[in-house]
Design a protein around this motif. Structure first.
Motif, PDB file in Angstrom:
ATOM      1  N   TYR A 141       0.801  -1.220   0.000  1.00 25.10           N
ATOM      2  CA  TYR A 141       0.000   0.000   0.000  1.00 25.10           C
ATOM      3  C   TYR A 141       0.837   1.274   0.000  1.00 25.10           C
ATOM      4  O   TYR A 141       0.293   2.370   0.143  1.00 25.10           O
ATOM      5  CB  TYR A 141      -0.946   0.004   1.211  1.00 25.10           C
ATOM      6  CG  TYR A 141      -1.881  -1.173   1.223  1.00 25.10           C
ATOM      7  CD1 TYR A 141      -2.911  -1.271   0.295  1.00 25.10           C
ATOM      8  CD2 TYR A 141      -1.725  -2.209   2.150  1.00 25.10           C
ATOM      9  CE1 TYR A 141      -3.774  -2.375   0.284  1.00 25.10           C
ATOM     10  CE2 TYR A 141      -2.575  -3.305   2.155  1.00 25.10           C
ATOM     11  CZ  TYR A 141      -3.593  -3.376   1.215  1.00 25.10           C
ATOM     12  OH  TYR A 141      -4.438  -4.460   1.209  1.00 25.10           O
ATOM     13  N   SER A 147       4.634  10.527  -2.020  1.00 24.91           N
ATOM     14  CA  SER A 147       3.175  10.542  -2.127  1.00 24.91           C
ATOM     15  C   SER A 147       2.615  11.828  -2.717  1.00 24.91           C
ATOM     16  O   SER A 147       1.494  11.848  -3.227  1.00 24.91           O
ATOM     17  CB  SER A 147       2.543  10.300  -0.747  1.00 24.91           C
ATOM     18  OG  SER A 147       2.833  11.376   0.136  1.00 24.91           O
ATOM     19  N   ASN A 258      -5.223   1.498  -3.728  1.00 25.31           N
ATOM     20  CA  ASN A 258      -5.633   2.056  -2.443  1.00 25.31           C
ATOM     21  C   ASN A 258      -4.430   2.385  -1.559  1.00 25.31           C
ATOM     22  O   ASN A 258      -4.275   1.834  -0.468  1.00 25.31           O
ATOM     23  CB  ASN A 258      -6.598   1.111  -1.726  1.00 25.31           C
ATOM     24  CG  ASN A 258      -7.967   1.098  -2.372  1.00 25.31           C
ATOM     25  OD1 ASN A 258      -8.395   2.093  -2.947  1.00 25.31           O
ATOM     26  ND2 ASN A 258      -8.643  -0.032  -2.299  1.00 25.31           N
ATOM     27  N   ASP A 260      -1.817   3.896   1.045  1.00 28.86           N
ATOM     28  CA  ASP A 260      -1.991   4.418   2.398  1.00 28.86           C
ATOM     29  C   ASP A 260      -1.189   5.704   2.533  1.00 28.86           C
ATOM     30  O   ASP A 260      -0.099   5.731   3.115  1.00 28.86           O
ATOM     31  CB  ASP A 260      -1.531   3.373   3.421  1.00 28.86           C
ATOM     32  CG  ASP A 260      -1.794   3.810   4.853  1.00 28.86           C
ATOM     33  OD1 ASP A 260      -2.541   4.803   5.031  1.00 28.86           O
ATOM     34  OD2 ASP A 260      -1.247   3.182   5.778  1.00 28.86           O
ATOM     35  N   THR A 261      -1.731   6.781   1.956  1.00 33.66           N
ATOM     36  CA  THR A 261      -1.086   8.090   2.020  1.00 33.66           C
ATOM     37  C   THR A 261      -2.155   9.140   2.318  1.00 33.66           C
ATOM     38  O   THR A 261      -3.336   8.932   2.028  1.00 33.66           O
ATOM     39  CB  THR A 261      -0.401   8.463   0.693  1.00 33.66           C
ATOM     40  OG1 THR A 261      -1.408   8.649  -0.324  1.00 33.66           O
ATOM     41  CG2 THR A 261       0.569   7.377   0.250  1.00 33.66           C
ATOM     42  N   PRO A 262      -1.771  10.278   2.896  1.00 32.29           N
ATOM     43  CA  PRO A 262      -2.765  11.323   3.187  1.00 32.29           C
ATOM     44  C   PRO A 262      -3.493  11.786   1.931  1.00 32.29           C
ATOM     45  O   PRO A 262      -4.719  11.990   1.955  1.00 32.29           O
ATOM     46  CB  PRO A 262      -1.920  12.449   3.796  1.00 32.29           C
ATOM     47  CG  PRO A 262      -0.702  11.774   4.338  1.00 32.29           C
ATOM     48  CD  PRO A 262      -0.438  10.633   3.414  1.00 32.29           C
ATOM     49  N   GLU A 263      -2.759  11.949   0.837  1.00 32.46           N
ATOM     50  CA  GLU A 263      -3.366  12.439  -0.400  1.00 32.46           C
ATOM     51  C   GLU A 263      -4.392  11.444  -0.944  1.00 32.46           C
ATOM     52  O   GLU A 263      -5.471  11.836  -1.416  1.00 32.46           O
ATOM     53  CB  GLU A 263      -2.284  12.700  -1.449  1.00 32.46           C
ATOM     54  CG  GLU A 263      -1.295  13.791  -1.081  1.00 32.46           C
ATOM     55  CD  GLU A 263      -0.215  13.328  -0.100  1.00 32.46           C
ATOM     56  OE1 GLU A 263       0.523  14.194   0.399  1.00 32.46           O
ATOM     57  OE2 GLU A 263      -0.112  12.105   0.154  1.00 32.46           O
ATOM     58  N   ALA A 264      -4.060  10.163  -0.890  1.00 34.46           N
ATOM     59  CA  ALA A 264      -4.985   9.130  -1.384  1.00 34.46           C
ATOM     60  C   ALA A 264      -6.217   9.040  -0.495  1.00 34.46           C
ATOM     61  O   ALA A 264      -7.336   8.832  -0.985  1.00 34.46           O
ATOM     62  CB  ALA A 264      -4.270   7.789  -1.456  1.00 34.46           C
ATOM     63  N   ASN A 265      -6.037   9.184   0.805  1.00 32.89           N
ATOM     64  CA  ASN A 265      -7.177   9.116   1.723  1.00 32.89           C
ATOM     65  C   ASN A 265      -8.145  10.274   1.498  1.00 32.89           C
ATOM     66  O   ASN A 265      -9.365  10.110   1.607  1.00 32.89           O
ATOM     67  CB  ASN A 265      -6.687   9.101   3.177  1.00 32.89           C
ATOM     68  CG  ASN A 265      -5.997   7.799   3.532  1.00 32.89           C
ATOM     69  OD1 ASN A 265      -6.295   6.752   2.957  1.00 32.89           O
ATOM     70  ND2 ASN A 265      -5.052   7.848   4.457  1.00 32.89           N
ATOM     71  N   LEU A 268     -10.041   9.347  -1.601  1.00 31.17           N
ATOM     72  CA  LEU A 268     -10.977   8.251  -1.316  1.00 31.17           C
ATOM     73  C   LEU A 268     -12.213   8.777  -0.597  1.00 31.17           C
ATOM     74  O   LEU A 268     -13.347   8.383  -0.908  1.00 31.17           O
ATOM     75  CB  LEU A 268     -10.283   7.175  -0.482  1.00 31.17           C
ATOM     76  CG  LEU A 268     -11.057   5.873  -0.268  1.00 31.17           C
ATOM     77  CD1 LEU A 268     -11.367   5.201  -1.590  1.00 31.17           C
ATOM     78  CD2 LEU A 268     -10.274   4.928   0.639  1.00 31.17           C
ATOM     79  N   ASN A 269     -12.017   9.689   0.358  1.00 29.95           N
ATOM     80  CA  ASN A 269     -13.167  10.282   1.047  1.00 29.95           C
ATOM     81  C   ASN A 269     -14.036  11.076   0.068  1.00 29.95           C
ATOM     82  O   ASN A 269     -15.268  11.045   0.140  1.00 29.95           O
ATOM     83  CB  ASN A 269     -12.693  11.195   2.179  1.00 29.95           C
ATOM     84  CG  ASN A 269     -12.126  10.411   3.344  1.00 29.95           C
ATOM     85  OD1 ASN A 269     -12.506   9.265   3.561  1.00 29.95           O
ATOM     86  ND2 ASN A 269     -11.222  11.014   4.093  1.00 29.95           N
ATOM     87  N   ARG A 272     -16.168   8.673  -2.104  1.00 34.20           N
ATOM     88  CA  ARG A 272     -17.213   7.997  -1.344  1.00 34.20           C
ATOM     89  C   ARG A 272     -18.331   8.961  -0.971  1.00 34.20           C
ATOM     90  O   ARG A 272     -19.515   8.602  -1.011  1.00 34.20           O
ATOM     91  CB  ARG A 272     -16.614   7.339  -0.107  1.00 34.20           C
ATOM     92  CG  ARG A 272     -15.797   6.094  -0.455  1.00 34.20           C
ATOM     93  CD  ARG A 272     -15.116   5.486   0.741  1.00 34.20           C
ATOM     94  NE  ARG A 272     -14.467   4.222   0.373  1.00 34.20           N
ATOM     95  CZ  ARG A 272     -13.642   3.548   1.170  1.00 34.20           C
ATOM     96  NH1 ARG A 272     -13.366   4.015   2.394  1.00 34.20           N
ATOM     97  NH2 ARG A 272     -13.104   2.416   0.764  1.00 34.20           N
TER      98      ARG A 272
END
Length: 471
Positions: A141, A147, A258, A260-265, A268-269, A272
């Motif tokens: 991940y 990132s 997916n 696991d980085t702040p930018e990806a999160n 993702l939010n 969704r």
């Protein structure tokens, strides 16, 4: 490592140097290429085969491994593991990599070494995830690039042709994944192609093309509108046919699903939260007649069979087509004309928000520039002896051909004439060509478009219904 591997001594990738021997290495596979064959210079008329993969054992260290050998050995080895699995490599040859030549075609790695696997001396074994330390599993991940080192899709579109041919990193969400298309080239080599549609906060749709089987396998696991990817080292090109920028997965590309980085999160939010309400262009409306050769559509279905076929295609981006012999059971053309005829943007074909005079798809003030046109916009129900398909889209030129009148001619009709026109079609069996494709804005997640609708020849309909197409 877990107890079953704790007693084994592994050499860390950070400690590798050329000519080390009798090594045992463990890592998670983060990238992999297809098997390729090349003429064997030592044995004229025969081929040597090869494939490469990239393994990682820490956040900062990963290395490329290449194996050469007979076709049987190479294909068997390649088929024995996939991206995301942990492997133990024993007795690899450690070589110094040739930076300029190798990193032109292979993923860039932080060290100066590469692994060469020999058919006679090296082994690769897959580890069960239960045997492996969770810290090693978590490396899948982590992107191989920093990132924040990526272009948004909007940046790519804005920069346009200045990025043509550049190799860059992209962080984006997966909008849809097409079915793989298989083909044979003129020199009889087999190939495949899969198109993935991406999006982010800045761009609603952007194509990424996969040409190799390994990346296609990874892409098939992505859940549309619920998956974010970090694609390092994809090639950006200007597609002259589509008149837009596209990305291509190449042999250098490493894709992190997916991440696991702040930018990806954050992304993702975003996807969704906007899954239900985001006004993305889910599909290109068929306000113009589809460029589909109806002669290529030969499969005849009942409504029940089409519903089963649609459920089997759930989650697939590519459309499917079929012929239906059925009745138009709902055709509300004598209702208020605002539900039958709509203004559309001549630039993109989408329905114009008449209250704001703005095209929501391309953000142009269409009415101000008079770049709109009137188009039929009907939702009809189709019924046969097995059931009903609701809310099928009948629009544009197809609607004009079906009704036998232009929009302007229709608008000039009286209510009585519109009702009489409706009853020419209700409860008369028609031969209907249909297109089914994924749309998160449509009922049941699937949009049904009518490509052609004409009154059916009774003999032809009877003959086809007696031998209904199989799914």
């Amino acid at each position: 490592m877990a107890n079953s591997l704790a007693s084994k001594t592994f050499t860390a990738l950070s400690d590798l140097h050329p000519n080390m021997a009798n090594l045992k290495i463990i890592g998670i596979v983060i990238g992999k290429t297809d098997v390729k064959g090349f003429p064997d210079r030592k044995n004229i008329g025969s081929e040597r085969h090869t494939f490469s993969f990239t393994i990682r054992d820490s956040p900062t260290h990963f290395v490329n491994a290449t194996s050469w050998g007979s076709e049987g050995y190479i294909r068997s080895l390649s088929d024995s593991f996939r991206v995301g699995e942990c492997v133990i490599i024993e007795n690899p040859l450690i070589q110094r990599k040739e930076l300029e030549r190798e990193e032109k075609f292979s993923p860039a790695t932080p060290g100066n070494c590469k692994l060469l696997l020999s058919e006679n001396h090296s082994t690769v074994k897959v580890c069960s995830s239960y045997q492996v330390d969770t810290k090693l599993l978590a490396l899948i991940y982590l992107p191989v690039k920093e990132s924040r080192d990526f272009y948004s899709l909007g940046d790519i579109v804005a920069n346009g042709c200045s990025l043509d041919g550049r190799i860059i990193n992209v962080l984006a969400a997966v909008r849809s994944v097409g079915e793989p298309k298989y083909f044979t080239t003129s020199d009889r080599r087999k190939g495949q192609r899969c198109e993935v549609k991406l999006y982010d906060e800045t761009e609603s749709s952007f194509a990424m093309i996969c040409w190799d089987n390994e990346s296609i396998l990874v892409a098939q696991s992505w859940v549309p509108r619920d998956t974010v990817i970090f694609a390092s080292d994809v090639r950006i090109s200007f597609d002259k046919f589509r008149n837009c920028m596209t990305a291509t997965v190449i042999s250098k590309t490493i894709i992190t699903t997916n991440p696991d980085t702040p930018e990806a999160n954050i992304l993702l939010n975003f996807i969704r939260e906007n899954k239900e309400t985001n006004p993305l262009n889910d599909e290109i409306d068929s306000y113009l007649k589809e460029s589909v050769n109806l002669n290529t559509i030969v499969d005849v279905y009942t409504v029940e069979q089409l519903k089963v076929k649609a459920s089997q295609n759930e989650g697939k981006a590519d459309p499917f087509y079929g012929i239906l012999y059925a009745y138009i059971s709902t055709l509300n053309i004598d209702d208020d004309t605002t539900t039958v005829v709509r203004h559309r943007c001549s630039g993109c074909g989408y329905v114009v928000n008449e209250s704001s005079s703005t095209c929501t798809a391309c953000n142009k003030d269409c009415l101000e520039f008079k770049s709109v046109f009137l188009s039929f916009h009907l939702l009809i129900d189709l019924t046969d002896h097995t059931g009903t398909l609701h809310a099928c889209s009948l629009t544009g030129g197809v609607a004009e051909e079906t009704l036998g009148c232009t929009v302007n001619e229709f608008l000039a009709m009286t209510d009585e004439q519109k009702t009489a026109l409706k009853w020419q079609f209700l409860l008369e069996r028609s031969k209907i060509y249909l297109k089914f494709f994924l749309s998160h804005r449509a009922r049941g997640g699937l949009r049904i478009s009518v490509l052609s609708c004409k009154l059916a020849d009774p003999i032809e309909a009877s003959r086809n219904l007696s031998r209904q197409g199989k799914i």
